[in-house]
Design an enzyme around this catalytic site. Structure first.
Site, PDB file in Angstrom:
ATOM      1  N   TYR A  94      67.970  91.249 190.880  1.00 21.30           N
ATOM      2  CA  TYR A  94      67.410  92.589 190.871  1.00 21.30           C
ATOM      3  C   TYR A  94      68.091  93.416 189.787  1.00 21.30           C
ATOM      4  O   TYR A  94      69.284  93.240 189.508  1.00 21.30           O
ATOM      5  CB  TYR A  94      67.637  93.291 192.214  1.00 21.30           C
ATOM      6  CG  TYR A  94      66.856  92.714 193.364  1.00 21.30           C
ATOM      7  CD1 TYR A  94      65.558  93.143 193.633  1.00 21.30           C
ATOM      8  CD2 TYR A  94      67.422  91.748 194.197  1.00 21.30           C
ATOM      9  CE1 TYR A  94      64.846  92.630 194.706  1.00 21.30           C
ATOM     10  CE2 TYR A  94      66.713  91.229 195.268  1.00 21.30           C
ATOM     11  CZ  TYR A  94      65.428  91.670 195.516  1.00 21.30           C
ATOM     12  OH  TYR A  94      64.726  91.150 196.571  1.00 21.30           O
ATOM     13  N   TYR A 133      67.420  83.608 195.492  1.00 19.62           N
ATOM     14  CA  TYR A 133      68.774  84.055 195.157  1.00 19.62           C
ATOM     15  C   TYR A 133      69.706  83.871 196.350  1.00 19.62           C
ATOM     16  O   TYR A 133      69.269  83.886 197.502  1.00 19.62           O
ATOM     17  CB  TYR A 133      68.780  85.510 194.681  1.00 19.62           C
ATOM     18  CG  TYR A 133      68.235  86.516 195.667  1.00 19.62           C
ATOM     19  CD1 TYR A 133      69.022  87.032 196.692  1.00 19.62           C
ATOM     20  CD2 TYR A 133      66.929  86.987 195.546  1.00 19.62           C
ATOM     21  CE1 TYR A 133      68.521  87.973 197.577  1.00 19.62           C
ATOM     22  CE2 TYR A 133      66.414  87.915 196.421  1.00 19.62           C
ATOM     23  CZ  TYR A 133      67.211  88.400 197.436  1.00 19.62           C
ATOM     24  OH  TYR A 133      66.711  89.327 198.323  1.00 19.62           O
ATOM     25  N   ARG A 143      67.805  83.313 199.861  1.00 19.79           N
ATOM     26  CA  ARG A 143      66.541  83.931 200.239  1.00 19.79           C
ATOM     27  C   ARG A 143      65.378  83.226 199.559  1.00 19.79           C
ATOM     28  O   ARG A 143      65.423  82.949 198.366  1.00 19.79           O
ATOM     29  CB  ARG A 143      66.495  85.401 199.809  1.00 19.79           C
ATOM     30  CG  ARG A 143      67.439  86.386 200.450  1.00 19.79           C
ATOM     31  CD  ARG A 143      67.229  86.676 201.926  1.00 19.79           C
ATOM     32  NE  ARG A 143      65.927  86.444 202.489  1.00 19.79           N
ATOM     33  CZ  ARG A 143      64.904  87.324 202.504  1.00 19.79           C
ATOM     34  NH1 ARG A 143      65.042  88.503 201.934  1.00 19.79           N
ATOM     35  NH2 ARG A 143      63.760  87.020 203.090  1.00 19.79           N
ATOM     36  N   HIS A 146      60.345  86.148 197.200  1.00 14.86           N
ATOM     37  CA  HIS A 146      59.571  87.128 197.959  1.00 14.86           C
ATOM     38  C   HIS A 146      59.365  88.398 197.153  1.00 14.86           C
ATOM     39  O   HIS A 146      60.109  88.693 196.213  1.00 14.86           O
ATOM     40  CB  HIS A 146      60.259  87.465 199.290  1.00 14.86           C
ATOM     41  CG  HIS A 146      61.622  88.065 199.129  1.00 14.86           C
ATOM     42  ND1 HIS A 146      62.744  87.299 198.920  1.00 14.86           N
ATOM     43  CD2 HIS A 146      62.041  89.357 199.136  1.00 14.86           C
ATOM     44  CE1 HIS A 146      63.805  88.096 198.809  1.00 14.86           C
ATOM     45  NE2 HIS A 146      63.404  89.349 198.928  1.00 14.86           N
ATOM     46  N   HIS A 148      58.800  92.663 197.861  1.00 10.96           N
ATOM     47  CA  HIS A 148      58.906  93.744 198.834  1.00 10.96           C
ATOM     48  C   HIS A 148      57.709  94.687 198.668  1.00 10.96           C
ATOM     49  O   HIS A 148      57.348  95.052 197.551  1.00 10.96           O
ATOM     50  CB  HIS A 148      60.188  94.546 198.617  1.00 10.96           C
ATOM     51  CG  HIS A 148      61.444  93.757 198.789  1.00 10.96           C
ATOM     52  ND1 HIS A 148      62.142  93.725 199.978  1.00 10.96           N
ATOM     53  CD2 HIS A 148      62.142  92.982 197.921  1.00 10.96           C
ATOM     54  CE1 HIS A 148      63.208  92.962 199.840  1.00 10.96           C
ATOM     55  NE2 HIS A 148      63.234  92.492 198.601  1.00 10.96           N
TER      56      HIS A 148
END
Length: 221
Positions: A94, A133, A143, A146, A148
């Protein structure tokens, strides 16, 4: 049958710190609950929904189209719904000061977008497929890839924050966030590959429909 995950899920360690310990206190609806957000046309631009077009260059990774419809529990389209999206880049990182994953940042990818649904409740984003990640929930925890989503419906109380996953991800079985959702409802979090919406020679497509629960303040059918 309730499809919501429990607020305290031991396998998802941080829920122990933020799950409420006291009974909920119902509050009478006020003006904020009875009205919804109003988003004018001037607040949106076509490029907001194309996460690959926010910088001078093309981001790295597999370009994808993500689209679907937003409806209420009666199947009625929710026009003018604000749909916001944020995600990691193709390397699983991110653009955030607290992300310490030793994966490269992409100077051509910020990872945020937004749009409004049309009269039929449809939305569409162009982005890149995010990478998996690691996180420190448990030993060797990763994870699944995905996206959000955040949505506002007809009232501030008709709000949804959720995650969209990709079909066939091998990390599903060991992800406590995904598995906190009751088993019968987990497929609702997984997008469907949509060949009909794929742009030939340019981008694969996934469809992800979203349902906003009707509120007590919403008009009947």
């Amino acid at each position: 049958m309730d499809a919501d995950p429990p607020l305290d899920w031991p396998d998802y360690r941080s829920t122990a710190l933020r799950a409420p310990r006291r009974p909920f206190v119902p509050l009478p609806p006020g003006r904020t609950e009875l009205t919804g957000p109003a988003f004018g046309e001037g607040a949106f631009f076509p490029a907001d929904a194309d996460l690959t077009a926010h910088h001078a260059g093309e981001p790295l990774g597999e370009r994808i189209v993500v689209h679907g419809r937003v409806v209420d529990t009666a199947g009625r389209p929710l026009a003018g719904t604000l749909v916001e999206l944020w995600q990691a880049n193709a390397a699983g990182r991110y653009r955030h000061d607290l992300d310490r994953h030793p994966a490269p940042l992409d100077p051509n990818f910020t990872g945020t977008g937004r749009c409004r649904t049309d009269a039929e409740g449809r939305y569409r984003f162009v982005t890149v497929k995010p990478g998996a990640y690691p996180w420190k929930n448990h030993h060797n925890a990763w994870r699944p890839a995905h996206l959000h989503f955040s949505l506002f419906g007809r009232a501030f109380t008709q709000r949804l924050v959720t995650q969209m996953y990709f079909p066939g991800d091998p990390l599903f079985a060991q992800d406590p966030i995904f598995n906190s959702v009751p088993e019968f409802a987990r497929d609702r979090l997984i997008a469907r590959f949509d060949l009909s919406a794929t742009v030939p020679e340019w981008a694969l497509a996934y469809r992800f429909d979203l349902v906003l629960r009707s509120t007590p303040f919403e008009d009947g059918p």
